[in-house]
Motif scaffolding. Structure first.
Motif, PDB file in Angstrom:
ATOM      1  N   ASN A  52       4.359   0.859   5.405  1.00 27.14           N
ATOM      2  CA  ASN A  52       4.940   2.202   5.304  1.00 27.14           C
ATOM      3  C   ASN A  52       5.396   2.533   3.894  1.00 27.14           C
ATOM      4  OD1 ASN A  52       4.490   2.908   8.010  1.00 27.14           O
ATOM      5  ND2 ASN A  52       6.291   1.765   8.634  1.00 27.14           N
ATOM      6  N   GLN A  53       5.944   1.551   3.171  1.00 27.16           N
ATOM      7  CA  GLN A  53       6.355   1.767   1.783  1.00 27.16           C
ATOM      8  C   GLN A  53       5.153   2.125   0.920  1.00 27.16           C
ATOM      9  OE1 GLN A  53       8.171  -1.911   0.579  1.00 27.16           O
ATOM     10  NE2 GLN A  53      10.242  -1.267   1.176  1.00 27.16           N
ATOM     11  N   GLN A  54       4.058   1.390   1.084  1.00 26.56           N
ATOM     12  CA  GLN A  54       2.873   1.644   0.270  1.00 26.56           C
ATOM     13  C   GLN A  54       2.260   3.010   0.550  1.00 26.56           C
ATOM     14  OE1 GLN A  54       1.809  -0.081  -2.368  1.00 26.56           O
ATOM     15  NE2 GLN A  54       3.674  -1.251  -2.003  1.00 26.56           N
ATOM     16  N   VAL A  55       2.246   3.404   1.813  1.00 25.67           N
ATOM     17  CA  VAL A  55       1.717   4.732   2.148  1.00 25.67           C
ATOM     18  C   VAL A  55       2.593   5.804   1.513  1.00 25.67           C
ATOM     19  CG1 VAL A  55       1.299   6.369   4.032  1.00 25.67           C
ATOM     20  CG2 VAL A  55       0.556   3.994   4.257  1.00 25.67           C
ATOM     21  N   LYS A  56       3.906   5.633   1.596  1.00 32.42           N
ATOM     22  CA  LYS A  56       4.831   6.626   1.036  1.00 32.42           C
ATOM     23  C   LYS A  56       4.716   6.687  -0.484  1.00 32.42           C
ATOM     24  CE  LYS A  56       8.820   7.087   2.986  1.00 32.42           C
ATOM     25  NZ  LYS A  56      10.214   6.869   3.444  1.00 32.42           N
ATOM     26  N   ARG A  57       4.621   5.541  -1.130  1.00 32.74           N
ATOM     27  CA  ARG A  57       4.565   5.481  -2.598  1.00 32.74           C
ATOM     28  C   ARG A  57       3.218   5.939  -3.156  1.00 32.74           C
ATOM     29  NH1 ARG A  57       7.290  -0.459  -3.394  1.00 32.74           N
ATOM     30  NH2 ARG A  57       9.413   0.176  -2.862  1.00 32.74           N
ATOM     31  N   ASN A  58       2.177   5.843  -2.369  1.00 35.44           N
ATOM     32  CA  ASN A  58       0.821   6.130  -2.854  1.00 35.44           C
ATOM     33  C   ASN A  58       0.133   7.217  -2.038  1.00 35.44           C
ATOM     34  OD1 ASN A  58       0.504   3.877  -4.906  1.00 35.44           O
ATOM     35  ND2 ASN A  58       1.093   2.738  -3.079  1.00 35.44           N
ATOM     36  N   GLN A  59       0.859   8.284  -1.719  1.00 33.94           N
ATOM     37  CA  GLN A  59       0.304   9.334  -0.878  1.00 33.94           C
ATOM     38  C   GLN A  59      -0.985   9.927  -1.452  1.00 33.94           C
ATOM     39  OE1 GLN A  59       3.586  12.001  -0.213  1.00 33.94           O
ATOM     40  NE2 GLN A  59       4.285  10.834   1.560  1.00 33.94           N
ATOM     41  N   GLY A  60      -1.074  10.015  -2.743  1.00 38.65           N
ATOM     42  CA  GLY A  60      -2.278  10.546  -3.375  1.00 38.65           C
ATOM     43  C   GLY A  60      -3.515   9.690  -3.118  1.00 38.65           C
ATOM     44  N   ARG A  61      -3.333   8.423  -3.036  1.00 38.58           N
ATOM     45  CA  ARG A  61      -4.446   7.502  -2.789  1.00 38.58           C
ATOM     46  C   ARG A  61      -4.899   7.541  -1.332  1.00 38.58           C
ATOM     47  NH1 ARG A  61      -3.292   1.733  -5.186  1.00 38.58           N
ATOM     48  NH2 ARG A  61      -5.459   1.726  -5.777  1.00 38.58           N
ATOM     49  N   PHE A  62      -3.955   7.761  -0.419  1.00 33.04           N
ATOM     50  CA  PHE A  62      -4.280   7.756   0.994  1.00 33.04           C
ATOM     51  C   PHE A  62      -4.776   9.109   1.487  1.00 33.04           C
ATOM     52  CE2 PHE A  62      -1.392   4.111   0.705  1.00 33.04           C
ATOM     53  CZ  PHE A  62      -2.175   3.162   1.330  1.00 33.04           C
ATOM     54  N   GLY A  63      -4.395  10.163   0.835  1.00 31.26           N
ATOM     55  CA  GLY A  63      -4.851  11.485   1.231  1.00 31.26           C
ATOM     56  C   GLY A  63      -4.028  12.085   2.358  1.00 31.26           C
ATOM     57  N   GLU A  64      -4.063  13.401   2.421  1.00 26.97           N
ATOM     58  CA  GLU A  64      -3.317  14.112   3.450  1.00 26.97           C
ATOM     59  C   GLU A  64      -3.921  13.828   4.821  1.00 26.97           C
ATOM     60  OE1 GLU A  64      -2.129  18.680   4.458  1.00 26.97           O
ATOM     61  OE2 GLU A  64      -2.330  18.075   2.361  1.00 26.97           O
ATOM     62  N   GLY A  65      -3.074  13.636   5.779  1.00 28.89           N
ATOM     63  CA  GLY A  65      -3.544  13.363   7.131  1.00 28.89           C
ATOM     64  C   GLY A  65      -3.864  11.905   7.387  1.00 28.89           C
ATOM     65  N   TYR A  66      -3.682  11.049   6.370  1.00 31.07           N
ATOM     66  CA  TYR A  66      -3.950   9.621   6.561  1.00 31.07           C
ATOM     67  C   TYR A  66      -2.999   9.029   7.581  1.00 31.07           C
ATOM     68  CZ  TYR A  66      -4.283   4.649   5.703  1.00 31.07           C
ATOM     69  OH  TYR A  66      -4.426   3.300   5.871  1.00 31.07           O
TER      70      TYR A  66
END
Length: 95
Positions: A52-66
């Motif tokens: 969850n930390q990585q998704v929050k910190r790297n939202q640009g890498r995961f994309g919207e709706g990830y």
């Protein structure tokens, strides 16, 4: 990490992961096939909070709706599904 009859624990303590094994930890929510953060943590042999930390910190890498949070109705439905499949006991809480 997870142990016992928890599906992800059984699947990912193998050296080779087969697609047919993944079906037990992929759910359809909002017409999307999804995995829970706790299952991803088992896949990557890490803690759920770190996923969850990585998704929050790297939202640009995961994309919207990830990723998305379940609403209370979706949460209750998933919880009942897991209970009916004996994945969780009535005393265990999904968080």
């Amino acid at each position: 990490m997870a142990t016992g009859t928890y599906p992800a624990a059984q699947i990912f303590h193998k050296e080779v992961i087969y697609t047919k094994d993944m079906v037990h930890i992929v759910y359809t929510i909002r017409n999307q096939r999804v995995m829970l953060d706790r299952d991803l943590a088992v896949v990557f042999d890490t803690e759920t909070r770190k996923i969850n930390q990585q998704v929050k910190r790297n939202q640009g890498r995961f994309g919207e709706g990830y990723s998305f949070k379940l609403n209370s109705e979706e949460f209750q439905n998933l919880r009942e599904l897991l209970r009916s499949q004996n994945v969780i006991s009535k005393s265990w809480y999904l968080q």
